[in-house]
Design a protein around this motif. Structure first.
Motif, mmCIF file in Angstrom:
data_model
loop_
_atom_site.group_PDB
_atom_site.id
_atom_site.type_symbol
_atom_site.label_atom_id
_atom_site.label_comp_id
_atom_site.label_asym_id
_atom_site.label_seq_id
_atom_site.Cartn_x
_atom_site.Cartn_y
_atom_site.Cartn_z
ATOM 1 N N GLN A 130 175.706 126.825 38.019
ATOM 2 C CA GLN A 130 176.704 126.927 36.951
ATOM 3 C C GLN A 130 176.580 128.278 36.254
ATOM 4 O OE1 GLN A 130 179.119 124.600 35.999
ATOM 5 N NE2 GLN A 130 179.864 126.215 34.632
ATOM 6 N N TYR A 131 177.676 129.045 36.273
ATOM 7 C CA TYR A 131 177.745 130.326 35.576
ATOM 8 C C TYR A 131 178.750 130.217 34.437
ATOM 9 C CZ TYR A 131 175.497 131.982 39.883
ATOM 10 O OH TYR A 131 174.649 132.141 40.946
ATOM 11 N N LYS A 132 178.812 131.224 33.600
ATOM 12 C CA LYS A 132 179.724 131.187 32.452
ATOM 13 C C LYS A 132 181.165 131.002 32.904
ATOM 14 C CE LYS A 132 181.114 133.735 28.314
ATOM 15 N NZ LYS A 132 180.944 134.974 27.512
ATOM 16 N N LYS A 165 171.787 135.239 38.749
ATOM 17 C CA LYS A 165 171.077 134.001 38.429
ATOM 18 C C LYS A 165 171.981 133.105 37.568
ATOM 19 C CE LYS A 165 166.594 134.183 37.773
ATOM 20 N NZ LYS A 165 165.252 134.522 37.207
ATOM 21 N N PRO A 166 172.047 131.814 37.886
ATOM 22 C CA PRO A 166 172.934 130.913 37.139
ATOM 23 C C PRO A 166 172.368 130.536 35.775
ATOM 24 C CG PRO A 166 171.670 129.683 38.730
ATOM 25 C CD PRO A 166 171.317 131.131 38.956
ATOM 26 N N GLU A 167 173.255 130.015 34.930
ATOM 27 C CA GLU A 167 172.816 129.542 33.624
ATOM 28 C C GLU A 167 172.104 128.199 33.756
ATOM 29 O OE1 GLU A 167 176.208 129.481 31.045
ATOM 30 O OE2 GLU A 167 176.303 131.661 30.889
ATOM 31 N N THR A 168 172.630 127.335 34.611
ATOM 32 C CA THR A 168 171.999 126.039 34.862
ATOM 33 C C THR A 168 172.104 125.688 36.344
ATOM 34 O OG1 THR A 168 174.050 124.861 34.322
ATOM 35 C CG2 THR A 168 172.433 125.123 32.546
#
Length: 324
Positions: free
Chosen positions: A215-217, A191-194
């Protein structure tokens, strides 16, 4: 022999029934449609033993072990829950539910009735996709920093009251085909951060073109679905030490290309039938082991995917009339 019932007899059901014949331990016992003549025609083409003009009759058939639900999206939850209440195992075509609330209700029905439930995301069981995931997990291309996946075809010539362009039937590209790229990003990156997303809409009110960035880390996934043009439908995974490309059409993959440095090689992995046999076999194995969910695509995976789709819909403003 595991006896199947099929509910909803459109094009996807025809493909599923074709592959069901390729699984030695499967038999198509009964089919149901609100149009009995349609059910009879489908049964004759696919060697089904019984036909029903109501869904209730199929639910009450004691010989049916598992039901494949292939109706339009907006009926998935209600019909799956009815089937499970009658003690039937269920394979429900994707998206398993229109939103997270529906999916959670379906999962609860599976647990309460102690029956198997799985979302029909056949790509999860495709041998090529399983192999590519294994390679990436083993860092064959280093750390996965970028992925791309698209799925689009021209569908604006369809009837506006049909499932694809009708908001009352949860139409649009996102739930019909956009679910595939979203699923792939979730499968490989989680699951992405945003989430960033933009959509274009049809005159009927359904979304017909959506671009998404997860968007991931330390990574990004660029995803696309559409009904107003045809795209390549490829998937690309790029890492610190190479890349893997699943060529068109990636969701029914039959091989992959591995690129490292100046070297490139294609590994062919021809699929059995149209690609449904693998999920059918998974359903059989789970039922025989008295499982209520698959380890490869479990209830929480379906809930997570529904949450992601809900988030995208909120971002772009997709609301169906029956949700208001």
């Amino acid at each position: 022999m595991i006896k199947w019932g099929i509910l909803g007899l459109g094009n996807i059901a025809k493909k599923f029934a074709s592959d069901l014949k390729l699984v030695p331990t499967a038999a198509l016992h009964a089919v149901a449609s609100r149009d009995l003549s349609k059910a009879n025609e489908f049964a004759n083409e696919n060697n089904a033993s019984k036909t029903y003009g109501t869904y209730q009759q199929l639910f009450e058939d004691k010989e049916v072990i598992v039901i494949y639900i292939a109706t339009p999206h907006n009926n998935h939850a209600e019909l799956s829950i009815q089937a499970m209440t009658h003690g039937k195992h269920v394979l429900c075509e994707k998206p398993i539910g229109v939103n997270e609330k529906e999916v959670r209700a379906m999962v609860a029905a599976s647990k309460n009735n102690k029956v198997f439930l799985m979302e029909g995301l056949w790509s999860r069981f495709n041998p090529t996709i399983k192999k590519v995931k294994n390679l990436i997990n083993k860092k064959e291309i280093g750390s996965l920093n970028y992925m791309y996946a698209d799925f689009a075809f021209y569908g604006l010539d369809r009837e506006e009251d049909g499932r694809l362009l009708n908001p009352s039937m949860a139409g649009g590209s996102l739930l019909d085909i956009g679910i595939y790229p979203v699923f792939l990003a979730y499968l490989f990156l989680g699951k992405p951060e945003t989430i960033l997303a933009k959509s274009n809409f049809h005159s009927t009110g359904v979304e017909i073109q959506t671009s998404i960035i997860f968007q991931y880390k330390n990574a990004q996934a660029v995803l696309y679905s559409g009904l107003n043009s045809t795209t390549q439908t490829i998937a690309e995974f790029s890492g610190s030490e190479g890349s893997i490309i699943i060529p068109s059409r990636w969701h029914v993959a039959q091989g992959y290309e591995l690129k490292k440095g100046n070297e490139s090689s294609f590994v062919s992995m021809p699929r059995n039938g149209l690609g449904f046999t693998y999920e059918i076999e998974e359903v059989h194995q789970c039922i025989l082991k008295n499982k209520t969910e698959s380890e490869l695509w479990n209830h929480q995976n379906s809930i997570d995917l529904a949450q992601l789709l809900d988030s995208i819909r909120k971002e772009v403003g997709i609301i169906f009339p029956f949700e208001e």
